[in-house]
Structure formats: structure tokens, C-alpha cells
Design a protein around this motif. Structure first.
Motif, short mmCIF file in Angstrom:
data_model
loop_
_atom_site.label_atom_id
_atom_site.label_comp_id
_atom_site.label_asym_id
_atom_site.label_seq_id
_atom_site.Cartn_x
_atom_site.Cartn_y
_atom_site.Cartn_z
N TYR A 64 0.71 -1.28 -0.10
CA TYR A 64 -0.08 -0.03 0.18
C TYR A 64 0.98 1.13 0.09
N GLU A 65 2.10 1.22 0.61
CA GLU A 65 2.95 2.39 0.71
C GLU A 65 3.36 2.59 -0.90
N GLU A 66 3.67 1.51 -1.52
CA GLU A 66 4.02 1.73 -3.15
C GLU A 66 2.75 2.07 -4.02
N LEU A 67 1.64 1.62 -3.52
CA LEU A 67 0.52 1.94 -4.58
C LEU A 67 0.12 3.29 -4.35
N TYR A 68 0.19 3.98 -3.28
CA TYR A 68 -0.24 5.30 -2.97
C TYR A 68 1.02 6.30 -2.98
N ALA A 69 2.10 5.69 -3.08
CA ALA A 69 3.17 6.80 -3.28
C ALA A 69 3.09 7.68 -4.66
N GLN A 70 3.49 8.89 -4.62
CA GLN A 70 3.46 9.76 -5.46
C GLN A 70 4.64 9.58 -6.68
N PRO A 71 4.48 9.08 -7.67
CA PRO A 71 5.47 9.01 -8.73
C PRO A 71 6.35 10.09 -8.95
N PRO A 72 7.56 9.95 -9.14
CA PRO A 72 8.38 11.11 -9.61
C PRO A 72 8.00 11.84 -10.79
N THR A 73 7.97 13.08 -10.74
CA THR A 73 7.56 13.49 -12.38
C THR A 73 8.58 14.45 -12.46
N THR A 74 8.70 14.43 -13.70
CA THR A 74 9.85 15.63 -14.33
C THR A 74 9.06 16.81 -14.75
N ILE A 75 9.67 17.97 -15.06
CA ILE A 75 9.21 19.28 -15.39
C ILE A 75 8.17 19.07 -16.78
N ALA A 76 8.93 18.09 -17.69
CA ALA A 76 8.15 17.70 -18.85
C ALA A 76 6.82 17.06 -18.88
N GLU A 77 6.90 16.32 -17.82
CA GLU A 77 5.59 15.58 -17.59
C GLU A 77 4.40 16.47 -16.76
N SER A 78 5.18 17.35 -15.99
CA SER A 78 4.11 18.23 -15.21
C SER A 78 3.45 19.02 -16.23
N ARG A 79 4.16 19.54 -17.42
CA ARG A 79 3.81 20.36 -18.28
C ARG A 79 2.47 19.85 -19.17
N GLU A 80 3.09 18.35 -19.48
CA GLU A 80 2.07 17.44 -20.30
C GLU A 80 0.89 17.25 -19.40
N GLN A 81 0.71 17.00 -18.26
CA GLN A 81 -0.10 16.75 -17.29
C GLN A 81 -1.07 18.07 -17.37
N ALA A 82 -0.45 19.33 -17.19
CA ALA A 82 -1.26 20.49 -17.16
C ALA A 82 -2.07 20.84 -18.30
N ARG A 83 -1.32 20.42 -19.63
CA ARG A 83 -2.07 20.75 -20.92
C ARG A 83 -3.23 19.59 -20.94
N ALA A 84 -2.95 18.55 -20.48
CA ALA A 84 -4.27 17.63 -20.42
C ALA A 84 -5.39 17.94 -19.92
N LEU A 85 -4.82 18.51 -18.52
CA LEU A 85 -6.12 18.92 -17.64
C LEU A 85 -6.89 19.98 -17.95
N ARG A 86 -6.32 20.77 -18.80
CA ARG A 86 -7.17 21.75 -19.50
C ARG A 86 -8.59 21.37 -20.00
N PHE A 87 -8.34 20.10 -20.63
CA PHE A 87 -9.56 19.80 -21.26
C PHE A 87 -10.74 18.97 -20.28
N VAL A 88 -10.25 18.77 -18.96
CA VAL A 88 -11.24 18.18 -17.99
C VAL A 88 -11.87 19.18 -17.37
N ASP A 89 -13.21 18.84 -17.28
CA ASP A 89 -14.21 19.87 -16.42
C ASP A 89 -13.91 19.56 -15.02
N HIS A 90 -13.70 20.89 -14.25
CA HIS A 90 -13.59 20.84 -12.96
C HIS A 90 -14.62 21.06 -11.90
N CYS A 91 -15.90 20.82 -12.67
CA CYS A 91 -17.00 20.70 -11.77
C CYS A 91 -17.81 19.63 -12.13
N VAL A 92 -18.73 18.98 -11.24
CA VAL A 92 -19.82 18.07 -11.36
C VAL A 92 -20.87 18.59 -12.05
#
Length: 109
Positions: A64-92
Motif C-alpha cells: 500500500y505504501e508503493e500503491l499510494y506513493a506519488q511517482p516522481p515527475t519531471t518538469i516535462a511530465e508536469s507540463r504535459e499533465q497540465a495541458r491534458a487537464l485543461r480539457f477536463v471539466d473541474h466541476c460536477v
């Protein structure tokens, strides 16, 4: 179905009469429940059985420690994630909220 309901009520009545007090019946029921819930054997990734209680606890804890551990992210991965999240609605939506608040059906549980 009727027989099942009758047995369930009879079981509940017996529990209410005998199980609520600190009696032999109560402790016997408690021991039975604990024995059923206890994990006595665990298979590791290689299929080897682990029977030592401390080792089982350690393996489960690490899993469970490994399951819920935050994987290390690079700056490039963070930017890619931020770009992808722009297309996700943030409200229900109203429909989504209705589905979230709906009582689950028996087959869903």
C-alpha cells in the motif's frame, strides 16, 4: 426468500438477546469473526506462500505504501499533465451529481 428473511430475523433476535452482553456467546461470536477475518497466508509476486504474521504485515504495508506513493515527475511530465487537464471539466454536472448521490444497487455493491 421468505425463509431467508425469517432466518435473518431469528438470527438478529438471538444476537440482540445474547450478543449485546459480555457473555460466552458474545466472545465466541467475536472469536469466530476475528478468525474469519485474519489473513493467515499471502502469496508473493513469485507465488511463494508467506505464513509468518510479521512478514505478511510488512508485505501488505509495503504494497500500500508503493500503491499510494506519488511517482516522481519531471518538469516535462508536469507540463504535459497540465495541458491534458485543461480539457477536463473541474466541476460536477447536475447529472453527475445525481449519479453520485444515488443509493447504490445491490449488484453494484
Amino acid at each position: 426468500m421468505l425463509e431467508c428473511n425469517i432466518l435473518r430475523r431469528r438470527s438478529w433476535a438471538e444476537w440482540a438477546a445474547k450478543g449485546e452482553t459480555c457473555s460466552k456467546y458474545f466472545f465466541a461470536m467475536l472469536r469466530t469473526k476475528q478468525a474469519m477475518e485474519k489473513m493467515t497466508t499471502l502469496c508473493d509476486e513469485g507465488g511463494q506462500e508467506i505464513k509468518d504474521e510479521d512478514e505478511i504485515l510488512g508485505r501488505v504495508h509495503r504494497f500500500y505504501e508503493e500503491l499510494y506513493a506519488q511517482p516522481p515527475t519531471t518538469i516535462a511530465e508536469s507540463r504535459e499533465q497540465a495541458r491534458a487537464l485543461r480539457f477536463v471539466d473541474h466541476c460536477v454536472t447536475e447529472e453527475g451529481n445525481h449519479r453520485l448521490l444515488k443509493k447504490p444497487e445491490a449488484d453494484e455493491v
